[in-house]
Write an enzyme that holds these catalytic residues in place. Structure first.
Site, PDB file in Angstrom:
ATOM      1  N   ARG A   1      38.220  34.446  38.855  1.00 28.06           N
ATOM      2  CA  ARG A   1      39.135  35.432  38.127  1.00 28.06           C
ATOM      3  C   ARG A   1      39.242  36.546  39.173  1.00 28.06           C
ATOM      4  NH1 ARG A   1      35.742  39.781  37.738  1.00 28.06           N
ATOM      5  NH2 ARG A   1      33.785  39.610  37.061  1.00 28.06           N
TER       6      ARG A   1
ATOM      7  N   SER B   1      36.629  46.175  30.817  1.00 21.28           N
ATOM      8  CA  SER B   1      36.895  45.560  32.143  1.00 21.28           C
ATOM      9  C   SER B   1      38.018  44.493  31.937  1.00 21.28           C
ATOM     10  CB  SER B   1      35.856  44.921  32.706  1.00 21.28           C
ATOM     11  OG  SER B   1      34.667  45.884  33.018  1.00 21.28           O
TER      12      SER B   1
ATOM     13  N   GLY C   1      40.271  41.095  34.091  1.00 23.77           N
ATOM     14  CA  GLY C   1      40.266  40.345  35.503  1.00 23.77           C
ATOM     15  C   GLY C   1      41.101  39.053  34.951  1.00 23.77           C
TER      16      GLY C   1
ATOM     17  N   ALA D   1      37.485  42.447  28.715  1.00 24.40           N
ATOM     18  CA  ALA D   1      36.123  42.281  27.958  1.00 24.40           C
ATOM     19  C   ALA D   1      35.909  43.922  27.662  1.00 24.40           C
ATOM     20  CB  ALA D   1      35.020  42.021  28.897  1.00 24.40           C
TER      21      ALA D   1
ATOM     22  N   CYS E   1      32.421  46.411  38.659  1.00 23.57           N
ATOM     23  CA  CYS E   1      33.735  46.277  39.477  1.00 23.57           C
ATOM     24  C   CYS E   1      33.735  46.651  40.560  1.00 23.57           C
ATOM     25  CB  CYS E   1      34.973  46.854  38.368  1.00 23.57           C
ATOM     26  SG  CYS E   1      34.628  46.278  36.559  1.00 23.57           S
TER      27      CYS E   1
END
Length: 212
Positions: free
Chosen positions: A70, A138, A140, A153, A169
């Site tokens: 990702r 988060s 991605g 997430a 991150c």
């Protein structure tokens, strides 16, 4: 456009197993394959994105580290975090590109948290969603042949301590937060949150939902 969206509730799953299933789904889908959302929680795991740097893992522990495909840097998954994987054929949507899909995911979370009276916001230079400077979600993605996989997430009611073992991150000193910091414990429930996430995402992109 096929505007059907299949939603799969997968429960608690191993990260690598679901990741490889996402790859297989994306590699074998065709123009007729319906878009899907996979709702899942993961056993404790750190995942490194394609841009991930080893120095952002500050402390080794018993928690495994998985190199993922990702976008983004290192993050942490564990029970009590709602993960929403988006397996979308972006080409089907006339007015949707990757940046707009990211924006739709961020707005999905903003609208969901607003239902709990929480004011949250994205940052233009750091994908994800934040509350008072702390990161609550988060994000991605990976795009292959015009189709997305991976996703977001959202921290609901989990042990946040392992985030101290990393620069989340890729940002040193970034504090994390979760829904349980702002609401009663009985409201910080992944099933309730996931239903809101799906509703807002479907509304934003014009989907009809089928839950499996």
């Amino acid at each position: 456009m096929n505007n059907s969206l299949i939603v799969r509730q997968l429960g608690l799953q191993d990260y690598q197993e679901i990741w490889h299933k996402m790859q297989d789904f994306t590699d074998t889908r065709n123009a007729e394959t319906q878009d899907e959302i996979w709702l899942v929680q993961h056993y404790p795991v750190f995942t490194q994105g394609q841009a991930g740097k080893p120095e952002h893992l500050l402390q080794r522990s018993e928690i495994p580290v998985v190199q993922s495909d990702r976008g983004g840097q290192i993050t942490y998954h564990a029970p009590g975090q709602q993960v929403m994987y988006v397996l979308i054929d972006i080409k089907r949507h006339k007015n949707l590109n990757v940046r707009q899909l990211v924006t739709a995911l961020e707005q999905t979370v903003v609208k969901t948290l607003a239902e709990y009276g929480i004011e949250s916001y994205p940052k233009p230079d750091a994908p994800g969603v934040y509350v008072d400077g702390k990161k609550i979600c988060s994000l991605g993605l990976r795009i292959r042949r015009g189709c997305s996989f991976h996703g977001l997430a959202l921290n609901i009611n989990m042990d946040l301590n392992p985030f101290h073992y990393i620069n989340p991150c890729g940002y040193a000193g970034l504090e994390m937060c979760q829904l349980a910091d702002f609401v009663n414990q009985d409201e910080a429930d992944c099933d309730n949150v996931s239903a809101k996430l799906i509703k807002h995402f479907a509304d934003l992109l014009g989907y009809n939902i089928t839950t499996l």
